[in-house]
Design a protein around this motif. Structure first.
Motif, short mmCIF file in Angstrom:
data_model
loop_
_atom_site.label_atom_id
_atom_site.label_comp_id
_atom_site.label_asym_id
_atom_site.label_seq_id
_atom_site.Cartn_x
_atom_site.Cartn_y
_atom_site.Cartn_z
N TRP A 1 -47.47 47.07 -18.48
CA TRP A 1 -48.51 46.38 -19.61
C TRP A 1 -48.81 44.75 -19.14
N HIS A 2 -48.10 44.19 -18.21
CA HIS A 2 -48.42 42.70 -17.88
C HIS A 2 -49.09 42.70 -16.52
N TYR A 3 -50.06 41.50 -16.43
CA TYR A 3 -50.93 41.62 -15.19
C TYR A 3 -49.90 41.50 -13.95
N SER A 4 -48.78 40.55 -13.96
CA SER A 4 -47.91 40.63 -12.69
C SER A 4 -47.28 41.87 -12.43
N ALA A 5 -46.98 42.85 -13.08
CA ALA A 5 -46.38 44.08 -13.21
C ALA A 5 -44.83 43.96 -12.47
N CYS A 6 -44.01 42.79 -12.82
CA CYS A 6 -42.72 42.55 -12.66
C CYS A 6 -41.99 41.69 -13.76
#
Length: 188
Positions: free
Chosen positions: A23-28
């Motif tokens: 769910w976060h644009y960084s995917a980390c």
């Protein structure tokens, strides 16, 4: 739409990782020691708010604060939900403050390079205090990374770029800190 029932509690590492990756644009998940506060809406897990020391171990120094008194809001990773994000942040910070009475200030950044201007902080009445200094990123092993003062000097780098500063927001957690930083406030 009816009113959603919101619950805030500690999140497991697995739940926080799932939220960040999905769910976060960084995917980390951010690096370093983290405090993970979860949010549940109508008993369904909707995301995580994560706090940490951030990129700088001296984050609170300019405010006269030590490491145990100042944290950075390092991640907000949420799926679809009804409750405003600003409400989730407010409750997560109260939850964190209750567990750590010495905490006086939360700092967060909105990255204009990612299209962020800090709307969730503005909605929560955070204090905007300007932009952080611009930074340099290096293209190392196929990706852009933040230059860390010589860390990448001996590695293969093919390009570099100057990145704009990030919008810096402050949330005081007590009246004394609010009075101390009031003069730093700038218009959104």
């Amino acid at each position: 739409m009816g009113k959603a029932d919101l619950r805030i509690d500690w999140a497991t590492h697995e739940a926080a990782k799932y939220a960040c990756v999905n769910w976060h644009y960084s995917a980390c998940v951010p690096a370093g020691k983290l405090v993970k506060v979860g949010a549940w809406e109508n008993e369904k897990f909707i995301g995580v708010v994560m706090f940490g020391r951030g990129a700088s171990p001296t984050l609170g120094k300019k405010f006269g604060l030590g490491q145990g008194e100042c944290v950075e809001l390092v991640r907000v990773a949420m799926t679809e939900h009804k409750v405003p994000v600003s409400r989730v942040l407010s409750l997560a910070m109260k939850f964190l403050k209750k567990a750590n009475q010495n905490l006086k200030l939360v700092v967060s950044f909105a990255d204009p390079d990612k299209g962020h201007h800090g709307g969730i902080y503005q909605a929560g009445n955070w204090i905007y205090c300007g932009d952080s200094p611009s930074t340099v990123e290096l293209f190392v092993r196929g990706r852009w990374v933040h230059w860390r003062g010589g860390f990448y000097e001996k590695t293969e780098k093919t390009a570099q770029r100057k990145m704009p500063g990030k919008h810096r927001y402050l949330m005081p957690l007590d009246k004394d800190m609010a009075a101390q930083i009031a003069s730093l406030s700038k218009p959104y």
